[in-house]
Design a protein around this motif. Structure first.
Motif, mmCIF file in Angstrom:
data_model
loop_
_atom_site.group_PDB
_atom_site.id
_atom_site.type_symbol
_atom_site.label_atom_id
_atom_site.label_comp_id
_atom_site.label_asym_id
_atom_site.label_seq_id
_atom_site.Cartn_x
_atom_site.Cartn_y
_atom_site.Cartn_z
ATOM 1 N N ALA A 120 0.824 -1.217 0.000
ATOM 2 C CA ALA A 120 0.000 0.000 0.000
ATOM 3 C C ALA A 120 0.852 1.258 0.000
ATOM 4 C CB ALA A 120 -0.925 -0.002 1.210
ATOM 5 N N LYS A 121 0.308 2.278 -0.656
ATOM 6 C CA LYS A 121 0.904 3.604 -0.663
ATOM 7 C C LYS A 121 -0.188 4.587 -0.230
ATOM 8 C CE LYS A 121 1.957 3.393 -5.062
ATOM 9 N NZ LYS A 121 1.271 2.153 -5.311
ATOM 10 N N ASP A 122 0.218 5.716 0.321
ATOM 11 C CA ASP A 122 -0.745 6.740 0.710
ATOM 12 C C ASP A 122 -1.665 7.052 -0.460
ATOM 13 O OD1 ASP A 122 0.412 6.869 3.190
ATOM 14 O OD2 ASP A 122 1.430 8.780 2.848
ATOM 15 N N GLY A 123 -2.947 7.085 -0.195
ATOM 16 C CA GLY A 123 -3.927 7.439 -1.210
ATOM 17 C C GLY A 123 -4.479 6.268 -2.004
ATOM 18 N N ASP A 124 -3.917 5.069 -1.830
ATOM 19 C CA ASP A 124 -4.456 3.904 -2.542
ATOM 20 C C ASP A 124 -5.905 3.656 -2.160
ATOM 21 O OD1 ASP A 124 -2.174 3.275 -3.946
ATOM 22 O OD2 ASP A 124 -1.618 1.557 -2.701
ATOM 23 N N ARG A 125 -6.665 3.157 -3.106
ATOM 24 C CA ARG A 125 -8.055 2.751 -2.881
ATOM 25 C C ARG A 125 -8.231 1.379 -3.493
ATOM 26 N NH1 ARG A 125 -11.927 7.187 -2.067
ATOM 27 N NH2 ARG A 125 -10.687 9.055 -1.773
ATOM 28 N N PHE A 126 -9.008 0.552 -2.820
ATOM 29 C CA PHE A 126 -9.248 -0.803 -3.288
ATOM 30 C C PHE A 126 -10.739 -1.090 -3.259
ATOM 31 C CE2 PHE A 126 -5.041 -0.606 -1.533
ATOM 32 C CZ PHE A 126 -4.272 -1.235 -2.492
ATOM 33 N N THR A 127 -11.207 -1.815 -4.242
ATOM 34 C CA THR A 127 -12.602 -2.246 -4.278
ATOM 35 C C THR A 127 -12.662 -3.625 -3.634
ATOM 36 O OG1 THR A 127 -12.989 -0.997 -6.293
ATOM 37 C CG2 THR A 127 -14.546 -2.788 -5.797
ATOM 38 N N ILE A 128 -13.522 -3.763 -2.662
ATOM 39 C CA ILE A 128 -13.671 -5.029 -1.955
ATOM 40 C C ILE A 128 -14.566 -5.947 -2.762
ATOM 41 C CG2 ILE A 128 -14.430 -6.137 0.188
ATOM 42 C CD1 ILE A 128 -12.053 -4.165 0.463
ATOM 43 N N GLY A 129 -14.161 -7.180 -2.904
ATOM 44 C CA GLY A 129 -15.017 -8.180 -3.536
ATOM 45 C C GLY A 129 -14.576 -8.615 -4.897
ATOM 46 N N ASP A 130 -14.072 -7.688 -5.726
ATOM 47 C CA ASP A 130 -13.688 -8.121 -7.057
ATOM 48 C C ASP A 130 -12.177 -8.112 -7.271
ATOM 49 O OD1 ASP A 130 -13.036 -5.478 -7.440
ATOM 50 O OD2 ASP A 130 -14.477 -5.127 -9.025
ATOM 51 N N GLY A 131 -11.413 -7.663 -6.257
ATOM 52 C CA GLY A 131 -9.960 -7.722 -6.330
ATOM 53 C C GLY A 131 -9.305 -6.650 -7.164
ATOM 54 N N ARG A 132 -10.071 -5.706 -7.700
ATOM 55 C CA ARG A 132 -9.476 -4.628 -8.481
ATOM 56 C C ARG A 132 -9.142 -3.450 -7.592
ATOM 57 N NH1 ARG A 132 -13.235 -2.415 -11.972
ATOM 58 N NH2 ARG A 132 -14.863 -3.422 -10.800
ATOM 59 N N ARG A 133 -8.199 -2.668 -8.024
ATOM 60 C CA ARG A 133 -7.870 -1.417 -7.316
ATOM 61 C C ARG A 133 -8.941 -0.408 -7.559
ATOM 62 N NH1 ARG A 133 -1.688 0.445 -7.535
ATOM 63 N NH2 ARG A 133 -1.650 0.420 -5.311
#
Length: 187
Positions: free
Chosen positions: A174-187
Motif C-alpha cells: 500500500a501507498k498513501d492514497g491507494d483505494r481498493f474495491t472489496i469483492g472483485d480484487g481490483r484497485r
C-alpha cells in the motif's frame, strides 16, 4: 495521539463527536493515559464515543455493513477489524504478531490488509514481517493481500515480493492514497 491530533491540528477546531469502534478495554486505557497527559484527554472539546464492540460479535454500522473485532497478539487493547458488506469482507490486522487464531477468524476474506513492520531478520512475536503476512494470508485463504505499516527497513525492500514467497494470490504494498474495491480484487 489521535485525540491530540483531532484537538490541536484541525482547522476549524473539531466540534463534532468522534466515535471509535473499540472494545471497552480502550476506555480503561484512556483513563490511565489521562492520569499522565491530563484530563483534556477525556474532555478534548468534542464528545468522544467509544462503541462497545465485543470481540467476535457483529456490530451493525448501518443496514448493510457490520464491524467485528478480534483480539490479536500485540497489546491487551489490540484488535483486528473486519468490515462485512454485501460486496465482501475486509479484514485489517492492525498491529499483530503471527496468529493461527487470527487466520481462522479472517478465513476467506476478500481483502486482508496486514501490517508488516519488520524484516524477517528482526522478526518478533508482536509484529508481522512481509513473509509472515504472506503466511497469514495463505492460512486465512484470503483472496487478496495488501501490506501496510512499514518501518524503514521494510520500506527499502520489496515487501510484496517477499510476501509472495509465502502467498500465491494478488499482493500489493500500500501507498498513501491507494483505494481498493472489496469483492472483485481490483484497485
Amino acid at each position: 495521539m489521535l485525540v491530540y491530533a483531532l484537538k490541536y491540528t484541525t482547522e476549524p477546531p473539531r466540534r463534532e463527536p468522534f466515535r471509535d469502534p473499540r472494545t471497552s478495554r480502550v476506555v480503561q486505557l484512556l483513563r490511565t493515559l489521562a492520569e499522565g497527559y491530563g484530563d483534556w484527554l477525556l474532555d478534548p472539546g468534542f464528545p468522544i464515543g467509544i462503541l462497545d464492540v465485543r470481540d467476535g460479535e457483529p456490530f451493525p454500522l448501518n443496514a448493510d455493513v457490520s464491524l467485528e473485532t478480534f483480539p490479536v497478539p500485540h497489546t491487551t487493547e489490540s484488535v483486528a477489524l473486519s468490515l462485512v458488506a454485501p460486496e465482501g469482507r475486509l479484514v485489517y490486522t492492525g498491529d499483530t504478531g503471527p496468529s493461527s487464531e487470527l487466520a481462522r477468524w479472517a478465513g476467506g476474506c476478500d481483502l486482508l490488509l496486514a501490517e508488516c513492520s519488520l524484516p524477517e531478520a528482526r522478526a518478533m512475536d508482536t509484529h508481522l514481517t512481509p513473509e509472515r503476512a504472506g503466511d497469514l494470508a495463505k492460512e486465512a485463504g484470503a483472496k487478496r493481500l495488501v501490506l501496510t505499516h512499514f518501518y524503514p527497513p521494510v520500506e527499502t525492500s520489496d515487501p510484496a515480493k517477499l510476501a509472495g514467497t509465502r502467498f500465491g494470490g494478488p499482493i500489493t504494498a500500500a501507498k498513501d492514497g491507494d483505494r481498493f474495491t472489496i469483492g472483485d480484487g481490483r484497485r
